[in-house]
Design an enzyme around this catalytic site. Structure first.
Site, short mmCIF file in Angstrom:
data_model
loop_
_atom_site.label_atom_id
_atom_site.label_comp_id
_atom_site.label_asym_id
_atom_site.label_seq_id
_atom_site.Cartn_x
_atom_site.Cartn_y
_atom_site.Cartn_z
N SER A 313 0.82 -1.21 0.00
CA SER A 313 0.00 0.00 0.00
C SER A 313 0.86 1.26 0.00
O SER A 313 0.54 2.24 -0.68
CB SER A 313 -0.94 -0.01 1.20
N HIS A 365 1.03 4.42 4.53
CA HIS A 365 0.39 5.19 3.47
C HIS A 365 0.92 6.62 3.43
O HIS A 365 1.25 7.15 2.36
CB HIS A 365 -1.13 5.22 3.69
#
Length: 506
Positions: A313, A365
């Site tokens: 991610s 992230h």
């Protein structure tokens, strides 16, 4: 005759084949279209006469001096200029069989071969774009590793998906299997407050555990030839300390379950493919790997010590940052730039909000997005509006070396490493000054300002990376008391899930 006199009042007469000289008639008999369609394709015995005084002028030829004359054939049953040949319904409609090495006979051979080549090009049209090898290779590796996770979980626990003692909502192996395979887990990487200086012996869940009983050592849980086990009365400064540094890299290929890898592969095989074709394979690979590592380092500093982190991610958030920069760089050239910007902001916002859910490492992230923005400023081509002001050609990113543009575009206005040292600013310039200094000669102030921004972004992320690595190994516990809020919501006990929880045996 009345029609002829009307259309030829100057005394010229319309001509029919019956009034031709016998020699002329014989030359036209074999071609019924000659008298009306092609006045130049005549027998050598015929003569082209433009004078209306010649009673044997070429049939169908309009007298040059008569503006009212018209090409009206008087022959009975005359055929129109574009009429088909006689007996056209009896003509063959199929070509005779051709040899194997010549699929089309006679004069159709070359046209047939070109047609086949054209069809072949159309079949290969989907391969005209650059193949995003990096995306495909990474995706294949991640899918293979996930299959290995499922197999190992089935071997250790009897089930590829964790159902005992709890159910994995991502529909995948237990976090202990993932830790054993290389997930980012602080106790396997450094001395941690409350572990090395614990007053009691600590037991850890085993990778093959299907109950809440913890009966393994830290070395058994971490795997990879083990780590030094903490001992009673130890210190957070014990040496040697756990040092499985590769857990900043391996987690990019691990995933928590089918839901986790499913979402990531959808994004990677759509957005990732487009970005790799846009910026080229090596820029894409650099941003992908650097964003993933930077995200895991940031999470290692500020996420809970007991949280295991996996997935690509952070890498994809770095690629998303390139997408945002591309939108801003080409804002005025897009058809609906504001709509795209709003959609982009909403998408990025939702992604960060989802990262606040329990079990997700939102720091990966955030770190990946920051690294993607910084590297994007450094390696992407400058915005077209800025390029015009500093005297550079307007070029899309696909014109970069390694991008998806045509080869002729890749070879124009490109500044490579060799060009830099030879001071070849562009192929369109005539500056032959040798040495790297020629690259900087004659640049506008705005060019220098933009390059300061780019260099500043690169220096900032490099310094930030060094500081994060130093802090990670220097401080056993995060010195930021509120940073954990960026990865969890204060709902019930969501923020407690990242804390270390283990059994202490007397």
């Amino acid at each position: 005759m009345a029609a002829n006199e009307y259309y030829n009042p100057a005394g010229g007469y319309g001509h029919s084949p019956s009034r031709l000289h016998p020699a002329e008639y014989s030359g036209l008999a074999g071609n019924p279209y000659t008298t009306h369609h092609d006045p130049y394709a005549l027998n050598s015995q015929q003569s082209l006469v433009s004078d209306n005084s010649d009673p044997f002028s070429v049939p169908g030829r309009v007298p040059e001096h008569d503006q009212y004359a018209d090409d009206i054939p008087l022959k009975s049953h005359a055929q129109p200029p574009n009429a088909p040949p006689p007996n056209w319904m009896q003509q063959p409609t199929q070509y005779p069989p051709a040899p194997v090495d010549q699929p089309f006979p006679g004069p159709m051979a070359e046209a047939g071969r070109q047609g086949m080549r054209g069809r072949g090009r159309r079949r290969r049209g989907c391969f005209r774009k650059k193949i995003p090898w990096v995306t495909y290779i990474l995706s294949t590796a991640q899918i293979v590793v996930f299959i290995v996770e499922l197999v190992k979980s089935a071997q250790l626990t009897g089930s590829p998906i964790e159902t005992k003692p709890t159910f994995n909502p991502m529909i995948g192996p237990s976090p202990y299997v993932q830790i054993n395979m290389g997930a980012r887990f602080d106790p396997c990487m450094k001395n941690v407050e409350g572990v090395q200086n614990a007053n009691d012996t600590i037991s850890w869940p085993c990778p093959n555990s299907t109950s809440s009983v913890a009966s393994c050592t830290l070395s058994e849980l971490c795997g990879f030839n083990g780590v030094p086990n903490p001992h009673v009365g130890g210190s957070v400064h014990d040496s040697p300390a756990p040092d499985q540094w590769f857990r900043f890299i391996i987690p990019m290929f691990l995933h928590g379950g089918f839901v986790h890898i499913g979402f990531n592969m959808i994004v990677q095989l759509t957005m990732g493919v487009d970005v790799e074709r846009m910026v080229g394979w090596w820029r894409y690979a650099l941003v992908y790997v650097a964003s993933g590592i930077w995200g895991f380092v940031l999470g290692g500093n500020y996420a809970g010590e007991g949280m295991s982190s996996t997935g690509c991610s952070g890498c994809l958030f770095g690629i998303l940052a390139l997408y945002v920069l591309d939108l801003l760089y080409t804002f005025k050239e897009r058809q609906s730039p504001w709509v795209e910007l709003i959609v982009m902001i909403v998408g990025v916002g939702i992604s960060f909000v989802l990262g606040l859910l329990p079990g997700l490492d939102n720091f990966a992230h955030i770190g990946g997005f920051i690294m993607g923005l910084a590297l994007g400023l450094c390696i992407l081509r400058s915005p077209n509006a800025l390029r015009e002001r500093i005297g550079l050609a307007r070029n899309p990113y696909v014109a970069m070396s390694g991008g998806a543009g045509p080869e002729d575009e890749n070879k124009t206005n490109h500044i490579g490493v060799v060009d830099f040292f030879k001071a070849r600013r562009t192929r369109s310039t005539t500056d032959d000054t040798s040495g790297p200094l020629g690259f900087f000669r004659g640049r506008k102030p705005l060019w220098w300002a933009w390059w300061l921004v780019r260099v500043g972004a690169l220096v900032a992320v490099l310094i930030g990376f060094i500081l994060l690595i130093v802090d990670f190994y220097k401080y056993p516990k995060s010195n930021c008391s509120w940073c954990y809020r960026l990865s969890c919501l204060p709902i019930k006990n969501w923020c407690d899930e990242g804390k270390l929880q283990f059994n202490q045996n007397q």
